[in-house]
Design a protein around this motif. Structure first.
Motif, PDB file in Angstrom:
ATOM      1  N   ASN A 185       0.812  -1.223   0.000  1.00  0.00           N
ATOM      2  CA  ASN A 185       0.000   0.000   0.000  1.00  0.00           C
ATOM      3  C   ASN A 185       0.844   1.271   0.000  1.00  0.00           C
ATOM      4  O   ASN A 185       0.318   2.356  -0.208  1.00  0.00           O
ATOM      5  N   LEU A 186       2.141   1.143   0.271  1.00  0.00           N
ATOM      6  CA  LEU A 186       2.976   2.323   0.451  1.00  0.00           C
ATOM      7  C   LEU A 186       3.222   3.103  -0.838  1.00  0.00           C
ATOM      8  O   LEU A 186       3.651   4.247  -0.789  1.00  0.00           O
ATOM      9  N   SER A 187       2.904   2.522  -1.982  1.00  0.00           N
ATOM     10  CA  SER A 187       3.034   3.272  -3.241  1.00  0.00           C
ATOM     11  C   SER A 187       2.056   4.445  -3.290  1.00  0.00           C
ATOM     12  O   SER A 187       2.224   5.367  -4.087  1.00  0.00           O
ATOM     13  N   PHE A 188       1.042   4.436  -2.403  1.00  0.00           N
ATOM     14  CA  PHE A 188       0.053   5.510  -2.364  1.00  0.00           C
ATOM     15  C   PHE A 188       0.434   6.634  -1.400  1.00  0.00           C
ATOM     16  O   PHE A 188      -0.273   7.633  -1.302  1.00  0.00           O
ATOM     17  N   VAL A 189       1.543   6.492  -0.682  1.00  0.00           N
ATOM     18  CA  VAL A 189       1.975   7.520   0.265  1.00  0.00           C
ATOM     19  C   VAL A 189       2.126   8.883  -0.404  1.00  0.00           C
ATOM     20  O   VAL A 189       1.702   9.895   0.169  1.00  0.00           O
ATOM     21  N   PRO A 190       2.710   9.000  -1.608  1.00  0.00           N
ATOM     22  CA  PRO A 190       2.827  10.331  -2.216  1.00  0.00           C
ATOM     23  C   PRO A 190       1.491  11.068  -2.357  1.00  0.00           C
ATOM     24  O   PRO A 190       1.463  12.306  -2.362  1.00  0.00           O
ATOM     25  N   ASP A 191       0.383  10.328  -2.426  1.00  0.00           N
ATOM     26  CA  ASP A 191      -0.929  10.981  -2.500  1.00  0.00           C
ATOM     27  C   ASP A 191      -1.258  11.740  -1.222  1.00  0.00           C
ATOM     28  O   ASP A 191      -2.137  12.611  -1.223  1.00  0.00           O
ATOM     29  N   LEU A 192      -0.577  11.424  -0.118  1.00  0.00           N
ATOM     30  CA  LEU A 192      -0.853  12.045   1.175  1.00  0.00           C
ATOM     31  C   LEU A 192       0.128  13.166   1.525  1.00  0.00           C
ATOM     32  O   LEU A 192       0.073  13.724   2.615  1.00  0.00           O
ATOM     33  N   LYS A 193       1.020  13.495   0.599  1.00  0.00           N
ATOM     34  CA  LYS A 193       2.018  14.533   0.890  1.00  0.00           C
ATOM     35  C   LYS A 193       1.346  15.906   0.988  1.00  0.00           C
ATOM     36  O   LYS A 193       0.287  16.144   0.415  1.00  0.00           O
ATOM     37  N   THR A 194       1.969  16.777   1.755  1.00  0.00           N
ATOM     38  CA  THR A 194       1.553  18.171   1.808  1.00  0.00           C
ATOM     39  C   THR A 194       2.740  19.024   1.372  1.00  0.00           C
ATOM     40  O   THR A 194       3.894  18.618   1.499  1.00  0.00           O
ATOM     41  N   GLU A 195       2.436  20.179   0.869  1.00  0.00           N
ATOM     42  CA  GLU A 195       3.482  21.105   0.458  1.00  0.00           C
ATOM     43  C   GLU A 195       4.013  21.842   1.678  1.00  0.00           C
ATOM     44  O   GLU A 195       3.287  22.046   2.656  1.00  0.00           O
ATOM     45  N   PRO A 196       5.269  22.254   1.642  1.00  0.00           N
ATOM     46  CA  PRO A 196       5.828  23.015   2.760  1.00  0.00           C
ATOM     47  C   PRO A 196       5.071  24.323   2.969  1.00  0.00           C
ATOM     48  O   PRO A 196       4.654  24.961   2.002  1.00  0.00           O
ATOM     49  N   THR A 197       4.878  24.683   4.225  1.00  0.00           N
ATOM     50  CA  THR A 197       4.284  25.985   4.543  1.00  0.00           C
ATOM     51  C   THR A 197       5.242  26.726   5.466  1.00  0.00           C
ATOM     52  O   THR A 197       6.061  27.501   5.004  1.00  0.00           O
ATOM     53  N   GLN A 198       5.193  26.451   6.759  1.00  0.00           N
ATOM     54  CA  GLN A 198       6.080  27.138   7.703  1.00  0.00           C
ATOM     55  C   GLN A 198       7.453  26.483   7.792  1.00  0.00           C
ATOM     56  O   GLN A 198       8.427  27.131   8.135  1.00  0.00           O
ATOM     57  N   LEU A 199       7.536  25.206   7.520  1.00  0.00           N
ATOM     58  CA  LEU A 199       8.802  24.474   7.538  1.00  0.00           C
ATOM     59  C   LEU A 199       9.337  24.350   6.114  1.00  0.00           C
ATOM     60  O   LEU A 199       8.585  24.520   5.158  1.00  0.00           O
ATOM     61  N   PRO A 200      10.617  23.988   5.946  1.00  0.00           N
ATOM     62  CA  PRO A 200      11.143  23.801   4.589  1.00  0.00           C
ATOM     63  C   PRO A 200      10.681  22.485   3.950  1.00  0.00           C
ATOM     64  O   PRO A 200      11.090  22.155   2.850  1.00  0.00           O
ATOM     65  N   TYR A 201       9.835  21.754   4.654  1.00  0.00           N
ATOM     66  CA  TYR A 201       9.327  20.483   4.134  1.00  0.00           C
ATOM     67  C   TYR A 201       7.856  20.351   4.524  1.00  0.00           C
ATOM     68  O   TYR A 201       7.381  21.005   5.451  1.00  0.00           O
ATOM     69  N   GLY A 202       7.133  19.479   3.810  1.00  0.00           N
ATOM     70  CA  GLY A 202       5.742  19.209   4.136  1.00  0.00           C
ATOM     71  C   GLY A 202       5.650  18.107   5.165  1.00  0.00           C
ATOM     72  O   GLY A 202       6.435  17.151   5.145  1.00  0.00           O
ATOM     73  N   ARG A 203       4.681  18.226   6.062  1.00  0.00           N
ATOM     74  CA  ARG A 203       4.520  17.272   7.163  1.00  0.00           C
ATOM     75  C   ARG A 203       3.034  17.030   7.364  1.00  0.00           C
ATOM     76  O   ARG A 203       2.295  17.959   7.648  1.00  0.00           O
ATOM     77  N   ASN A 204       2.595  15.774   7.202  1.00  0.00           N
ATOM     78  CA  ASN A 204       1.181  15.432   7.310  1.00  0.00           C
ATOM     79  C   ASN A 204       1.016  14.254   8.266  1.00  0.00           C
ATOM     80  O   ASN A 204       1.417  13.135   7.948  1.00  0.00           O
TER      81      ASN A 204
END
Length: 163
Positions: free
Chosen positions: A32-51
């Motif tokens: 199921n981990l091939s679907f992880v990119p669908d859950l990504k968020t874009e960076p806002t306050q940090l230099p990376y996205g965190r969901n």
């Protein structure tokens, strides 16, 4: 089964797991981990996205999106340990020790490729970097949930004036 459902069913059963059990749990839902990119968020306050995609009193599951040419801060995970799977891209996991003044000193760089697992053992100080041209997306599991995370500045980033 959807990725979120697989995460919920797998991780709600774990109580105070070891690093090995965290890796085994991730491996059990690997298809199921091939679907992880669908859950990504874009960076806002940090230099990376965190969901945060799952949280319980005992652990949390987070999708991390580090765009090209970005890094996390040098940090520890407080009282938590963690395991992760890199779903897309490549990363450099740099580990550090502290000098006598409490500043981080680089120890080792590990290159992580898509499809590889990696861990954050107790008391590890590290930085994840993406010096490459493509984004990196990973799924991380921490137990207990992240608290008391500490960030470290390299000595070169601290201004020290003598007057």
């Amino acid at each position: 089964m959807t990725l979120i459902r697989a995460i919920e069913q797998t991780f709600c059963k774990l109580y105070a797991p070891t690093l090995e059990q965290l890796i085994e749990a991730l491996q059990s839902i690997e298809r199921n981990l091939s679907f992880v990119p669908d859950l990504k968020t874009e960076p806002t306050q940090l230099p990376y996205g965190r969901n945060v995609v799952f949280s319980s009193p005992d652990l949390e599951v987070i999708v991390i999106h580090i765009p090209a040419s970005r890094s996390t801060a040098i940090h520890n995970h407080g009282l938590s340990i963690g395991a992760a799977y890199l779903c897309l891209g490549s990363l450099v996991n740099s580990t550090f020790s502290l000098d006598s003044e409490g500043f981080p000193v680089a120890q080792k760089d590990d290159f992580i490729q898509s499809g590889e697992y990696f861990t954050a053992p107790a008391e590890q100080i590290h930085q994840l970097s993406n010096p490459f041209h493509e984004p990196a997306i990973s799924i991380h599991v921490y137990t207990p949930p992240l608290r008391e995370v500490r960030r470290y500045l390299p000595y070169s980033d601290v201004l020290d004036y003598v007057i």
